[in-house]
Write a protein that holds these residues in place. Structure first.
Motif, PDB file in Angstrom:
ATOM      1  N   HIS A 486      46.298  94.289  64.736  1.00 49.11           N
ATOM      2  CA  HIS A 486      46.348  93.686  66.070  1.00 49.11           C
ATOM      3  C   HIS A 486      45.362  94.302  67.077  1.00 49.11           C
ATOM      4  O   HIS A 486      44.551  93.600  67.685  1.00 49.11           O
ATOM      5  CB  HIS A 486      47.784  93.856  66.561  1.00 49.11           C
ATOM      6  N   HIS A 490      41.751  93.055  68.954  1.00 52.20           N
ATOM      7  CA  HIS A 490      41.458  93.027  70.394  1.00 52.20           C
ATOM      8  C   HIS A 490      40.077  93.624  70.685  1.00 52.20           C
ATOM      9  O   HIS A 490      39.268  93.047  71.406  1.00 52.20           O
ATOM     10  CB  HIS A 490      42.510  93.836  71.172  1.00 52.20           C
ATOM     11  N   ASP A 510      48.023  97.518  75.450  1.00 53.37           N
ATOM     12  CA  ASP A 510      48.650  96.269  75.074  1.00 53.37           C
ATOM     13  C   ASP A 510      50.165  96.343  75.098  1.00 53.37           C
ATOM     14  O   ASP A 510      50.734  97.411  75.279  1.00 53.37           O
ATOM     15  CB  ASP A 510      48.169  95.995  73.638  1.00 53.37           C
ATOM     16  N   ASP A 755      46.669  88.426  74.084  1.00 53.90           N
ATOM     17  CA  ASP A 755      46.832  87.915  72.728  1.00 53.90           C
ATOM     18  C   ASP A 755      46.189  86.541  72.525  1.00 53.90           C
ATOM     19  O   ASP A 755      45.988  86.108  71.383  1.00 53.90           O
ATOM     20  CB  ASP A 755      48.317  87.901  72.347  1.00 53.90           C
TER      21      ASP A 755
HETATM   22 ZN   LIG Z   1      47.976  92.261  71.873  1.00 59.92          ZN
END
Ligand SMILES: [Zn+2]
Ligand SMILES: [Zn+2]
Ligand SMILES: [Zn+2]
Length: 776
Positions: A486, A490, A510, A755
């Motif tokens: 994840h 980003h 995040d 996201d």
């Molecule tokens: Zn995220």
């Protein structure tokens, strides 16, 4: 002297009135030749006087039509053929038809003038448009973007409209949705039970009903809106109850910029953003006593405002009786926006008092886009109507692939060649309806851009609905699967936007994402590269120290749980923590047991959760109604305090430095911060001050970690990404602080740091892996 030139123009030059513009220029400069669309732009051949050709070339880029954007112009010399007249040739003449579909655009000033001119044949016609404005993406079924492939196909143009459509000098030349009272779509009113409502005019009757406090479902460009008078507290409250949406702010539409200024203090950049053809919802600083019902945006100092972008919306405001309307996506909380008349009648019957319907079908579901100025630059928070489809450049070639994105605020992406095509905002993939919307959008994008994915990219999280879906879809088709962590995605997204191959220091700040150690990450300092032998790898240089997340997802919905965990981790007793977060003894006992026995209390290094915890203690936020609510309110509390202030009171953090030669990550401990924060709160310090100190301490902690990473690795470039970068105060503090340390800072410009940008980052990492394999 007579010359002939071949000219290729690329950029946004199709479906935006570019060919008639060139036709007019060539005619005015007395030049012969032709123009036609080709695969990625237009091809022009010009013949005539050399000085006239020069004048044409200057005007080509200086007088470009409003929706067009010229990225490059390539010119070649050709032998003159004696051609004097100028023509527009059919697309097919120049080979393969273009695959582009333009984004929807707000009503232009020429059309607006006609709309309000009693002498015009389209006076008050709710669907007027021209090549400079109108719906595009949302009414298109498949490529090429031509009327038969749109939902205008069933409306046969009247002779007058047809002659405009055929005339290269007319503003409506090849305006695919061209229509008028005689030949185009119409509006009507009906009750929640579906019975027609007789009235003198459906629009004026809608205004009457709104002013009486009714909830109206109004069909728009990308879906239905639910609308109420934004100055009526009673109407807004009723809308919230019926929609089951309690805390989340509602967007407000106002007549024009003058009206917007009465509601918010707007910067020139924010005003410009409001008026772009995409007409996004812009988060502006709300003025006091602006007359808007308090429950429109409870607990935060901002208002999401936007301007009318469809003729029908302009008509609602035309008679000046309406000051501001709540215009919120028509759905039950967290479901996709309704687009179809039948679907709307069923899904909205229990919410709306009446419906303002029309018979132009919406083929692509698109919510309104949301944008804000972050660090004085526009940042897209939700990319949808007016901003899609969007082709984001890839710094390297990708084979056809699909990136499915994340769990919340999902956006999917298809990549091929040097571009990634991101879908509109799909939403939280938590139920079957959203998953259906996801599949709809995927099919549409695959058709639109003619991409058949060979690889499917997903998040590392085994529990995401998108991960399960990706595995199934890939196995059904025998496709390759790639999982991307994840926070790595980003940072990769931010790097690719700036064509950085790395290595960079990535601050991935995040909410939550699944880490490679199976824990929940979110306050990460990563070393990332998109080239070299192993572009899929990254190194974790530092992270926020782990704390338990008591109750897992319940800790996201109830920030006091996170606060309890942080306070206990900072050395306070359970009883002290209980009092600070306002928990009952029973609640505290359960939480403490979870923490001590490590039952249903996964470890997290999330910065988003740290913000939640701070908001719980500073503001007393016990529960949230929407994701990041507590953090947004905490940022809002300090909005009137300058971010540059020198604060005599500083909250400390501590960096436990790991042995980087053994790739041992450093840990950022916030225990000292908590001790100072608790002292402030119990000592009765003002909330704005406490919030500002907290923001400053968090920024300083990550700046310190980045400096340490620079010292250990020599890397000077820092990429900022993750949902916390939506926080304007934090983004600004980080950027200025890092620059003051001599580091070079990169932030997102086109893709969301949150996201919604994840699928782009996944595509970037996967493309790098695939590229390194073929070039090895
Ligand atoms: Zn995220
Ligand atoms: Zn127009
Ligand atoms: Zn007509």
């Amino acid at each position: 002297m007579v010359e002939r030139k071949g000219i290729r123009v690329s950029g946004v030059v199709q479906g935006v009135g570019f060919r008639p513009f060139v036709y007019r220029l060539a005619s005015e400069e007395n030049l012969g030749g032709f123009i036609g669309n080709d695969t990625d732009g237009v091809t022009i051949e010009l013949e005539g006087d050399a000085a006239r050709i020069q004048a044409f070339l200057i005007r080509l880029t200086s007088e470009t039509p409003p929706l067009a954007r010229v990225d490059s112009v390539a010119i070649s010399d050709l032998a003159p053929k004696g051609e004097t007249g100028f023509r527009i040739v059919a697309s097919e003449v120049l080979g393969r038809v273009s695959t582009g579909i333009p984004a929807d655009a707000a009503t232009c000033s020429d059309c607006l003038r006609e709309l309000l001119d009693p002498a015009d044949r389209r006076y008050r016609y709710p669907f007027l448009n021209c090549t400079n404005c109108g719906p595009r993406y949302t009414i298109t079924r498949r490529i090429p973007y031509d009327r038969p492939q749109t939902s205008m196909a069933k409306f046969l143009m009247c002779p007058e409209c047809q002659s405009e459509y055929d005339d290269p000098l007319n503003r409506r030349f090849h305006a695919q949705p061209n229509a008028c009272w005689r030949c185009g779509p119409h509006v009507w009113l009906e009750t929640a039970e579906g019975a027609p409502i007789e009235s003198a005019g459906p629009v004026s009757e809608t205004v009457e009903r709104l002013l009486r406090g009714e909830i109206m479902a109004i069909k728009g460009i990308g879906g239905f809106h639910l609308s109420v008078d934004a100055t009526s507290e009673e109407a807004v409250t009723r809308l919230r109850q019926r929609k089951h949406r309690y805390g989340k702010p509602l967007a407000i539409m106002v007549r024009d910029l003058t009206a917007a200024r009465t509601l918010c203090d707007l910067t020139p950049e924010e005003e410009a953003l409001l008026e772009t053809p995409a007409r996004p919802i812009v988060l502006g600083h709300a003025r006091k006593h602006n007359g808007i019902a308090p429950s429109v945006a409870p607990g935060i100092p901002w208002l999401g405002i936007f301007l009318p972008y469809a003729p029908l919306q302009h008509l609602l405001f035309a008679d000046l009786r309406v000051k501001a309307l709540v215009m919120t996506s028509a759905n039950l909380s967290e479901e996709p926006i309704a687009i179809d008349n039948r679907e709307a009648r069923i899904r909205l019957a229990a919410i709306a008092d009446a419906f303002l319907m029309h018979d132009r079908e919406i083929l692509q579901r698109c919510d309104d886009s949301v944008a804000a100025l972050v660090d004085d630059k526009p940042q897209i928070i939700r990319r949808a109507r007016g901003c899609v489809p969007l082709a984001v450049p890839l710094p390297l070639e990708a084979p056809p692939l699909l990136a499915v994105g994340g769990h919340l605020k999902n956006v999917l992406a298809l990549a091929r060649g040097k571009f990634v095509y991101q879908s509109q905002h799909i939403g939280d993939l938590e139920n079957a309806t959203s998953l259906q919307f996801f599949e709809e959008s995927l099919q549409h994008l695959m058709r639109t851009f003619e991409i058949e994915p060979q690889t499917v990219v997903h998040d590392l999280h085994p529990g995401y609905l998108s991960t399960g879906w990706a595995k199934q879809w890939a196995s059904d088709r025998g496709l390759r699967l790639i999982a991307v962590q994840h926070h790595h995605a980003h940072i990769a997204a931010c790097m690719a936007e700036h064509a950085l191959s790395g290595p960079v220091i990535g601050l991935s700040l995040d909410g939550t994402g699944y880490g490679i150690d199976g824990r929940i990450w979110g306050g990460e300092v990563l070393i990332c590269r998109l080239s070299g032998p192993d572009p899929a790898s990254f190194e974790r240089f530092a992270h926020l120290d782990y704390v338990p997340m008591p109750g897992g997802d319940a800790a996201v919905r109830e920030p006091w749980r996170m606060a309890f965990a942080h306070i206990v981790a900072a050395g306070f007793s359970g009883d002290e923590a209980r009092k600070l977060v306002g928990a009952t003894e029973q609640e505290a006992r359960v939480i403490q047991r979870m923490i001590e026995r490590q039952i249903n209390a996964p470890f997290t290094s999330s910065l988003g959760r740290l913000f939640d915890a701070a908001a719980a203690v500073i503001l007393g936020c016990r529960k949230v109604d929407y994701e990041a609510q507590a953090a947004i309110e905490l940022e809002g509390t300090a909005v009137d305090l300058s971010w540059e202030r020198d604060d005599p009171v500083e909250y400390e953090t501590e960096l436990f430095v790991g042995d980087w030669s053994r790739r041992e990550p450093s840990r950022i401990s916030v225990a000292p911060l908590w001790r100072a924060l608790v002292a402030d709160v119990t000592g009765g310090a003002a909330r704005p001050e406490t919030s500002a100190r907290f923001h400053a301490a968090v920024a300083r902690a990550f700046i310190q970690a980045a400096c340490r990473a620079h010292a250990s690795t020599g890397i000077r470039q820092v990429a900022l990404s993750g949902g916390c970068i939506h926080n304007r105060r934090l983004a600004r503090l980080l950027r200025s602080g890092l620059e003051a340390e001599g580091l070079e800072v990169f932030q997102h410009t086109r893709v969301s740091p949150g996201d919604a940008g994840l699928s782009y980052g996944q595509a970037v990492v996967a493309a790098s892996i695939l590229y390194s394999e073929i070039t090895r």
